[in-house]
Design a protein around this motif. Structure first.
Motif, PDB file in Angstrom:
ATOM      1  N   ASP A  26     124.748  43.265  83.241  1.00 57.45           N
ATOM      2  CA  ASP A  26     123.559  42.419  83.369  1.00 57.45           C
ATOM      3  C   ASP A  26     122.951  42.238  81.984  1.00 57.45           C
ATOM      4  O   ASP A  26     122.400  43.173  81.410  1.00 57.45           O
ATOM      5  N   VAL A  27     123.060  41.033  81.437  1.00 59.53           N
ATOM      6  CA  VAL A  27     122.554  40.736  80.091  1.00 59.53           C
ATOM      7  C   VAL A  27     121.247  39.957  80.250  1.00 59.53           C
ATOM      8  O   VAL A  27     121.176  38.754  80.003  1.00 59.53           O
ATOM      9  N   ARG A  28     120.212  40.642  80.679  1.00 58.65           N
ATOM     10  CA  ARG A  28     118.939  39.979  80.966  1.00 58.65           C
ATOM     11  C   ARG A  28     118.191  39.779  79.652  1.00 58.65           C
ATOM     12  O   ARG A  28     117.560  40.701  79.127  1.00 58.65           O
ATOM     13  N   PHE A  40     115.570  43.616  84.780  1.00 54.23           N
ATOM     14  CA  PHE A  40     116.733  44.256  85.393  1.00 54.23           C
ATOM     15  C   PHE A  40     116.292  45.254  86.456  1.00 54.23           C
ATOM     16  O   PHE A  40     116.826  45.269  87.578  1.00 54.23           O
ATOM     17  N   ALA A  41     115.310  46.094  86.126  1.00 54.95           N
ATOM     18  CA  ALA A  41     114.849  47.114  87.069  1.00 54.95           C
ATOM     19  C   ALA A  41     114.238  46.494  88.316  1.00 54.95           C
ATOM     20  O   ALA A  41     114.302  47.077  89.413  1.00 54.95           O
ATOM     21  N   ALA A  42     113.661  45.300  88.182  1.00 56.98           N
ATOM     22  CA  ALA A  42     113.035  44.641  89.332  1.00 56.98           C
ATOM     23  C   ALA A  42     114.068  44.145  90.341  1.00 56.98           C
ATOM     24  O   ALA A  42     113.737  43.981  91.518  1.00 56.98           O
ATOM     25  N   GLY A  43     115.290  43.914  89.895  1.00 57.13           N
ATOM     26  CA  GLY A  43     116.312  43.472  90.829  1.00 57.13           C
ATOM     27  C   GLY A  43     117.578  43.035  90.120  1.00 57.13           C
ATOM     28  O   GLY A  43     117.524  42.191  89.217  1.00 57.13           O
ATOM     29  N   HIS A  44     118.713  43.649  90.500  1.00 52.91           N
ATOM     30  CA  HIS A  44     119.989  43.321  89.869  1.00 52.91           C
ATOM     31  C   HIS A  44     121.117  43.465  90.881  1.00 52.91           C
ATOM     32  O   HIS A  44     120.937  44.027  91.965  1.00 52.91           O
ATOM     33  N   VAL A  45     122.273  42.949  90.515  1.00 54.36           N
ATOM     34  CA  VAL A  45     123.457  43.095  91.367  1.00 54.36           C
ATOM     35  C   VAL A  45     123.752  44.586  91.531  1.00 54.36           C
ATOM     36  O   VAL A  45     123.739  45.337  90.547  1.00 54.36           O
ATOM     37  N   PRO A  46     123.988  45.053  92.738  1.00 54.27           N
ATOM     38  CA  PRO A  46     124.251  46.488  92.938  1.00 54.27           C
ATOM     39  C   PRO A  46     125.389  46.995  92.050  1.00 54.27           C
ATOM     40  O   PRO A  46     126.458  46.377  91.971  1.00 54.27           O
ATOM     41  N   GLY A  47     125.098  48.101  91.367  1.00 51.27           N
ATOM     42  CA  GLY A  47     126.097  48.702  90.494  1.00 51.27           C
ATOM     43  C   GLY A  47     126.135  48.144  89.094  1.00 51.27           C
ATOM     44  O   GLY A  47     126.879  48.654  88.238  1.00 51.27           O
ATOM     45  N   ALA A  48     125.336  47.101  88.816  1.00 54.41           N
ATOM     46  CA  ALA A  48     125.344  46.507  87.473  1.00 54.41           C
ATOM     47  C   ALA A  48     124.723  47.457  86.458  1.00 54.41           C
ATOM     48  O   ALA A  48     123.870  48.288  86.785  1.00 54.41           O
ATOM     49  N   VAL A  49     125.136  47.306  85.213  1.00 56.06           N
ATOM     50  CA  VAL A  49     124.620  48.093  84.098  1.00 56.06           C
ATOM     51  C   VAL A  49     123.882  47.148  83.159  1.00 56.06           C
ATOM     52  O   VAL A  49     124.387  46.064  82.832  1.00 56.06           O
ATOM     53  N   GLY A 131     121.987  35.074  99.495  1.00 55.74           N
ATOM     54  CA  GLY A 131     121.412  36.088 100.369  1.00 55.74           C
ATOM     55  C   GLY A 131     122.033  37.461 100.204  1.00 55.74           C
ATOM     56  O   GLY A 131     121.901  38.318 101.086  1.00 55.74           O
ATOM     57  N   LEU A 132     122.664  37.694  99.056  1.00 54.64           N
ATOM     58  CA  LEU A 132     123.320  38.977  98.815  1.00 54.64           C
ATOM     59  C   LEU A 132     122.299  40.002  98.328  1.00 54.64           C
ATOM     60  O   LEU A 132     121.269  39.639  97.742  1.00 54.64           O
ATOM     61  N   PRO A 133     122.549  41.283  98.564  1.00 58.97           N
ATOM     62  CA  PRO A 133     121.524  42.294  98.268  1.00 58.97           C
ATOM     63  C   PRO A 133     121.316  42.518  96.778  1.00 58.97           C
ATOM     64  O   PRO A 133     122.234  42.357  95.966  1.00 58.97           O
ATOM     65  N   LEU A 134     120.091  42.895  96.455  1.00 61.66           N
ATOM     66  CA  LEU A 134     119.740  43.305  95.094  1.00 61.66           C
ATOM     67  C   LEU A 134     119.413  44.792  95.095  1.00 61.66           C
ATOM     68  O   LEU A 134     118.915  45.331  96.081  1.00 61.66           O
ATOM     69  N   GLU A 135     119.671  45.413  93.979  1.00 61.79           N
ATOM     70  CA  GLU A 135     119.324  46.814  93.769  1.00 61.79           C
ATOM     71  C   GLU A 135     118.170  46.844  92.775  1.00 61.79           C
ATOM     72  O   GLU A 135     118.136  46.048  91.844  1.00 61.79           O
ATOM     73  N   SER A 136     117.228  47.741  92.961  1.00 60.65           N
ATOM     74  CA  SER A 136     116.095  47.827  92.040  1.00 60.65           C
ATOM     75  C   SER A 136     116.043  49.218  91.426  1.00 60.65           C
ATOM     76  O   SER A 136     116.728  50.148  91.856  1.00 60.65           O
TER      77      SER A 136
END
Length: 282
Positions: A26-28, A40-49, A131-136
């Motif tokens: 994740d290159v935010r 990034f912390a507010a919401g990212h693809v699950p497992g992303a770095v 509609g895919l899940p986000l990880e926070s």
């Protein structure tokens, strides 16, 4: 450049649930926004770095190298291993800005010999829209990777090479048209563009939903700028970040292109280098 450029959100969703998922980066980042890690912390693809563009995808700025010089290969390898990238593992990168920042990681890893690096087409917006899940939150650091990087798998040019491409090939300026024309310059020492360069704003590579335009549409776009099968093509932007997105779009269209990493930030810092203004190349 024949390697695959993009991965769809449906494909990534399937890959993440497979036995051997890709590394997801994740290159935010956005110009003038220092809060990428918070986004990034507010919401990212699950497992992303999270990947920090300013400190991990660039060396310290200098007048000669511009605002985002290419990082030393050893430093990039250390960072990639910190992200958990394993040798031979596919990598998918994205941002929340149409991949205009993530393309820097895409280009650098390709440059350093990683064979399978793709951009998440439509970036984080497409993942949300599906509609895919986000990880926070801030995930735990991944297990260290063992990727081995090798230099110079893609071409670059310096300021003299950029001047030569503008004179004898096709040099595309990926910045917004008003910066090309010299009407505004929010970041660099002087306004304008490299004489002979052709305006090709990065945003025009994308459809309204943030995905890349179809290959045939991109091919016509760049052909209208002067590209053909025999063209020597170079790309620059403000500091070598969004120019990588242009190279990705060119690859989708079937063209190979060279990056001028220092871009306008390096060119404009040298008072001996001329600057053109207005809508025409010269």
């Amino acid at each position: 450049m024949t390697a695959r450029v993009t991965t769809t959100v449906a494909e990534l969703d399937t890959l993440l649930r497979s036995a051997e998922p890709p590394a997801v980066l994740d290159v935010r980042w956005a110009l003038g926004d220092p809060h990428g890690r918070d986004h990034f912390a507010a919401g990212h693809v699950p497992g992303a770095v999270y990947v920090d563009l300013d400190t991990e995808l660039a060396a310290p700025p200098s007048p000669e190298g511009g605002r985002h010089p290419l990082p030393d290969l050893a430093d990039l390898q250390t960072a990639a291993r910190r992200w958990g990238v394993r040798d031979g593992q596919p990598v998918v990168v994205y941002d929340d800005l149409g991949n205009t920042a993530a393309a820097r990681a895409w280009w650098l890893l390709r440059y350093a010999g990683v064979a399978e690096v793709t951009l998440l087409d439509g970036a984080l917006g497409a993942w949300r829209s599906a509609g895919l899940p986000l990880e926070s939150g801030a995930p735990a650091d991944p297990s260290p990777g063992d990727v081995v990087l090798r230099p110079d798998r893609l071409q670059t040019v310096d300021v003299d090479g950029a001047a030569d491409l503008a004179a004898t090939g096709l040099l595309l300026d990926a910045r917004a048209a008003e910066r090309y024309r010299g009407e505004v310059e929010p970041m660099d020492p002087r306004a304008g563009h490299i004489p002979g360069a052709v305006s090709a704003p990065t945003g025009e590579n994308l459809a309204a939903d943030g995905t890349f335009l179809p290959a045939e549409v991109l091919r016509k776009r760049f052909a209208d700028k002067g590209a053909d099968a025999t063209s020597r093509i170079g790309v620059y932007c403000g500091s070598g970040v969004t120019a990588a997105h242009q190279i990705a779009a060119l690859a989708l269209a079937g063209y190979e292109a060279t990056l001028f990493p220092g871009s306008w930030s390096a060119w404009s810092a040298d008072p001996a280098r001329p600057a053109a203004t207005g809508p025409l190349p010269s």
